[in-house]
Scaffold this motif. Structure first.
Motif, mmCIF file in Angstrom:
data_model
loop_
_atom_site.group_PDB
_atom_site.id
_atom_site.type_symbol
_atom_site.label_atom_id
_atom_site.label_comp_id
_atom_site.label_asym_id
_atom_site.label_seq_id
_atom_site.Cartn_x
_atom_site.Cartn_y
_atom_site.Cartn_z
ATOM 1 N N ASN A 77 55.983 45.006 27.351
ATOM 2 C CA ASN A 77 57.112 44.084 27.321
ATOM 3 C C ASN A 77 57.425 43.536 25.931
ATOM 4 N N CYS A 78 56.855 44.112 24.883
ATOM 5 C CA CYS A 78 57.128 43.628 23.534
ATOM 6 C C CYS A 78 57.152 44.797 22.559
ATOM 7 N N GLU A 79 57.763 44.555 21.429
ATOM 8 C CA GLU A 79 57.825 45.547 20.356
ATOM 9 C C GLU A 79 57.448 44.873 19.044
ATOM 10 N N LEU A 80 57.184 45.675 18.039
ATOM 11 C CA LEU A 80 56.898 45.136 16.721
ATOM 12 C C LEU A 80 58.096 44.336 16.221
ATOM 13 N N GLY A 81 57.854 43.087 15.857
ATOM 14 C CA GLY A 81 58.930 42.217 15.395
ATOM 15 C C GLY A 81 59.524 41.336 16.473
ATOM 16 N N SER A 82 59.106 41.524 17.723
ATOM 17 C CA SER A 82 59.634 40.687 18.805
ATOM 18 C C SER A 82 59.225 39.233 18.594
ATOM 19 N N VAL A 83 60.167 38.324 18.872
ATOM 20 C CA VAL A 83 59.878 36.890 18.811
ATOM 21 C C VAL A 83 59.546 36.438 20.229
ATOM 22 N N VAL A 84 58.377 35.850 20.404
ATOM 23 C CA VAL A 84 57.913 35.482 21.744
ATOM 24 C C VAL A 84 57.583 33.999 21.792
ATOM 25 N N LYS A 85 57.595 33.482 23.014
ATOM 26 C CA LYS A 85 57.176 32.106 23.269
ATOM 27 C C LYS A 85 55.800 32.141 23.930
ATOM 28 N N ALA A 86 55.089 31.039 23.854
ATOM 29 C CA ALA A 86 53.793 30.946 24.519
ATOM 30 C C ALA A 86 53.993 31.156 26.014
ATOM 31 N N GLY A 87 53.222 32.077 26.597
ATOM 32 C CA GLY A 87 53.336 32.379 28.020
ATOM 33 C C GLY A 87 54.156 33.612 28.336
ATOM 34 N N ASP A 88 54.887 34.136 27.365
ATOM 35 C CA ASP A 88 55.660 35.360 27.598
ATOM 36 C C ASP A 88 54.717 36.538 27.864
ATOM 37 N N VAL A 89 55.121 37.426 28.779
ATOM 38 C CA VAL A 89 54.306 38.600 29.106
ATOM 39 C C VAL A 89 54.450 39.650 28.004
ATOM 40 N N LEU A 90 53.317 40.071 27.454
ATOM 41 C CA LEU A 90 53.319 41.080 26.396
ATOM 42 C C LEU A 90 53.167 42.483 26.985
ATOM 43 N N PHE A 91 52.208 42.656 27.907
ATOM 44 C CA PHE A 91 52.028 43.929 28.610
ATOM 45 C C PHE A 91 51.173 43.675 29.841
ATOM 46 N N THR A 92 51.172 44.623 30.789
ATOM 47 C CA THR A 92 50.367 44.505 32.000
ATOM 48 C C THR A 92 49.494 45.740 32.152
ATOM 49 N N MET A 93 48.343 45.552 32.810
ATOM 50 C CA MET A 93 47.404 46.645 33.038
ATOM 51 C C MET A 93 47.532 47.160 34.469
ATOM 52 N N ASP A 94 47.186 48.428 34.671
ATOM 53 C CA ASP A 94 47.211 49.038 36.003
ATOM 54 C C ASP A 94 46.133 48.381 36.871
ATOM 55 N N THR A 95 46.476 47.961 38.086
ATOM 56 C CA THR A 95 45.551 47.215 38.948
ATOM 57 C C THR A 95 45.283 47.920 40.274
ATOM 58 N N GLU A 96 45.630 49.195 40.421
ATOM 59 C CA GLU A 96 45.470 49.883 41.705
ATOM 60 C C GLU A 96 44.017 49.872 42.167
ATOM 61 N N ALA A 97 43.071 50.223 41.277
ATOM 62 C CA ALA A 97 41.661 50.264 41.667
ATOM 63 C C ALA A 97 41.164 48.876 42.045
ATOM 64 N N LEU A 98 41.608 47.861 41.340
ATOM 65 C CA LEU A 98 41.190 46.500 41.652
ATOM 66 C C LEU A 98 41.688 46.072 43.029
ATOM 67 N N GLU A 99 42.912 46.423 43.342
ATOM 68 C CA GLU A 99 43.469 46.026 44.639
ATOM 69 C C GLU A 99 42.744 46.724 45.788
ATOM 70 N N ILE A 100 42.376 47.998 45.617
ATOM 71 C CA ILE A 100 41.617 48.715 46.657
ATOM 72 C C ILE A 100 40.258 48.057 46.857
ATOM 73 N N ASN A 101 39.598 47.750 45.754
ATOM 74 C CA ASN A 101 38.285 47.110 45.843
ATOM 75 C C ASN A 101 38.383 45.761 46.530
ATOM 76 N N LYS A 102 39.466 45.029 46.252
ATOM 77 C CA LYS A 102 39.637 43.733 46.884
ATOM 78 C C LYS A 102 39.793 43.868 48.399
ATOM 79 N N LYS A 103 40.539 44.867 48.854
ATOM 80 C CA LYS A 103 40.704 45.075 50.304
ATOM 81 C C LYS A 103 39.365 45.379 50.962
ATOM 82 N N GLN A 104 38.543 46.200 50.307
ATOM 83 C CA GLN A 104 37.218 46.514 50.858
ATOM 84 C C GLN A 104 36.364 45.258 50.949
ATOM 85 N N LEU A 105 36.413 44.450 49.951
ATOM 86 C CA LEU A 105 35.630 43.223 49.963
ATOM 87 C C LEU A 105 36.143 42.243 51.006
ATOM 88 N N GLN A 106 37.449 42.219 51.219
ATOM 89 C CA GLN A 106 37.994 41.342 52.249
ATOM 90 C C GLN A 106 37.504 41.754 53.640
#
Length: 464
Positions: A77-106
């Motif tokens: 969600n950002c590029e070199l030179g982007s002006v951002v505010k505190a709290g702005d999303v820079l990038f997100t990570m893939d969470t598929e494996a985490l979500e599967i593991n969470k269902k098993q634990l539930q």
């Protein structure tokens, strides 16, 4: 026409006489008009000596942003030179494996809840209704066994007397003894069962049931902690800007595994910058936290103010001392990595009398100036202070309003008549303009006193 020798001699004498009269008239005219000088009125002004050091501009606040989880980048969600505010999303990570593991634990959490419920039932039933019914049954069995034992014991004791008297046969006695032993054993077994059930066995059963309940509860807590850890990872998968600023490094790509060798994102706050300079031992004791300095960069047409924020009391390897100066950058025209010149005030005199260095004469161990008093030159012994190379401070000997000779002072003597011929500039200028001198190399700058004496000696020699 022929002239006699007598006539020629007469003409020569007349010529010499006229020449002598002209020279005498010139001297008398000069004496009458006085020595030509220029003057200025002593007024209060300012003088200072400065030192200039160059340094690199760096941000006050710069943050390297990392992801706490590894894996593939989902979105960028950002590029070199982007002006951002505190709290702005820079990038997100893939969470598929985490979500599967969470269902098993539930699911495991639900099973743990069922195990806890079952263990709680066991704890409750240890001394519950079933237990009480069992105790009552054992108590009845014990009472019946006790009665049977008491009866058989009485019969056994009576028959033993009869057997000893020969009244009953040995066969009958053996039957009586067998019945007695069986009743005794049954009573002891009933008593032992009752005692165990109401005593140590109850405690052991309670302990066992409680341990099973504790184990089931701990299992649930462990599963819940794992779910909380996954929830945190899911939150951390959304990487946000911790500060406001400009993205000055961006090494993330969507759908690619996040590299551990490079900083994913760097955010630089350029609103506040600082300059690192190394000053010499000559001025380190005159630099203090909170001091105001002047900063000049190639990107600004005028200087800006800076504030000293850090002064290192220990010298670095090359014998200089690190000083940090903070500057505001509201216009954003100053960039980190640029170089700036920082001007430190070494000495400063305010509301003091300042004159040209050439005005002060040092001769025969005296330091003095000439003033115009009622058209005559009067020598005033003075004491000097700050010397910036062009101007010099008079600390004693001159008062505000004194008329100082600023030109021609090397050609007058005490009591000489003066002819003041001020130019337009000298008429408009006082003897105390505000001035400062800057040295780009503090170690090579001469002291004020040495500079004043050197200049004054030169002026004195010129007058001689």
């Amino acid at each position: 026409m022929k002239f006699s020798k007598a006539m020629l001699a007469s003409m020569l004498c007349l010529s010499i006489g006229l020449s002598g009269c002209g020279a005498k008239d010139t001297e008398e005219e000069t004496a009458k008009s006085g020595v030509s000088v220029e003057t200025a009125v002593a007024q209060k002004g300012e003088i200072s000596t400065d030192y200039v050091y160059s340094g690199k501009i760096v941000p006050v606040n710069e943050v390297n942003v990392y992801s706490t989880i590894q894996g593939k980048v989902a979105t960028k969600n950002c590029e070199l030179g982007s002006v951002v505010k505190a709290g702005d999303v820079l990038f997100t990570m893939d969470t598929e494996a985490l979500e599967i593991n969470k269902k098993q634990l539930q699911a495991s959490l639900e099973a743990a809840d069922a195990g806890i419920a079952q263990a709680q039932v066991a704890v409750d039933s240890v001394d519950g209704a079933a237990y009480q019914m069992n105790v009552e049954s054992l108590k009845t069995n014990l009472e019946n066994a006790k009665n049977a034992y008491d009866n058989t014991k009485t019969t056994y004791e009576n028959n033993k007397v009869l057997f000893e008297q020969g009244i009953i046969s040995k066969t009958d006695m053996d039957k009586t003894e067998l019945a007695y032993n069986q009743a005794k054993n049954a009573y002891e077994a009933a008593k032992t069962s009752y005692d165990l059930t109401t005593g140590d066995l109850l405690k052991e059963n309670k302990k066992t049931a409680q341990a099973a309940l504790n184990s089931a509860t701990a299992s649930k807590a462990s599963i819940y902690a794992q779910i909380e850890s996954i929830d945190k990872s899911l939150r951390d998968a959304v990487v946000t800007a911790p500060i406001a600023g400009t993205v000055t490094a961006c090494n993330v790509k969507a759908s690619e595994v996040l590299s551990s060798a490079a900083i994913p994102v760097t955010i630089t706050d350029t609103s506040k910058l600082k300059i690192n300079v190394n000053v010499s031992q000559r001025i380190i004791n005159s630099v203090h936290v909170g001091d105001s300095v002047t900063v000049k960069t190639e990107t600004l047409s005028s200087t800006i103010a800076g504030t000293v924020t850090t002064v290192n009391a220990a010298a670095n390897s090359n014998g200089t001392y690190e000083v940090d100066i903070q500057i505001a950058n509201a216009s954003d025209r100053i960039k980190p990595g640029m170089f700036a010149e920082v001007t430190f005030v070494n000495e400063k005199g305010s509301s003091c009398i300042v004159v040209d260095r050439d005005t002060v004469i040092t001769k025969n161990g005296e330091t003095y100036v000439f003033v115009d008093e009622n058209g005559k030159a009067v020598k005033k012994i003075v004491e000097t202070g700050i010397d910036d190379g062009k101007k010099i401070q008079i600390t004693k000997g001159i008062s505000v309003g004194d008329v100082i000779i600023v030109k021609g002072q090397n050609y007058v003597s005490e009591g000489d008549e003066l002819s003041v011929a001020n130019s337009d500039d000298s008429n408009n200028a006082s003897a105390a303009p505000s001035t400062s001198s800057t040295s780009s190399n503090a170690d090579n700058a001469s002291s004020s006193k040495e500079g004043a004496e050197s200049s004054a000696d030169s002026s004195a020699k010129k007058g001689e």
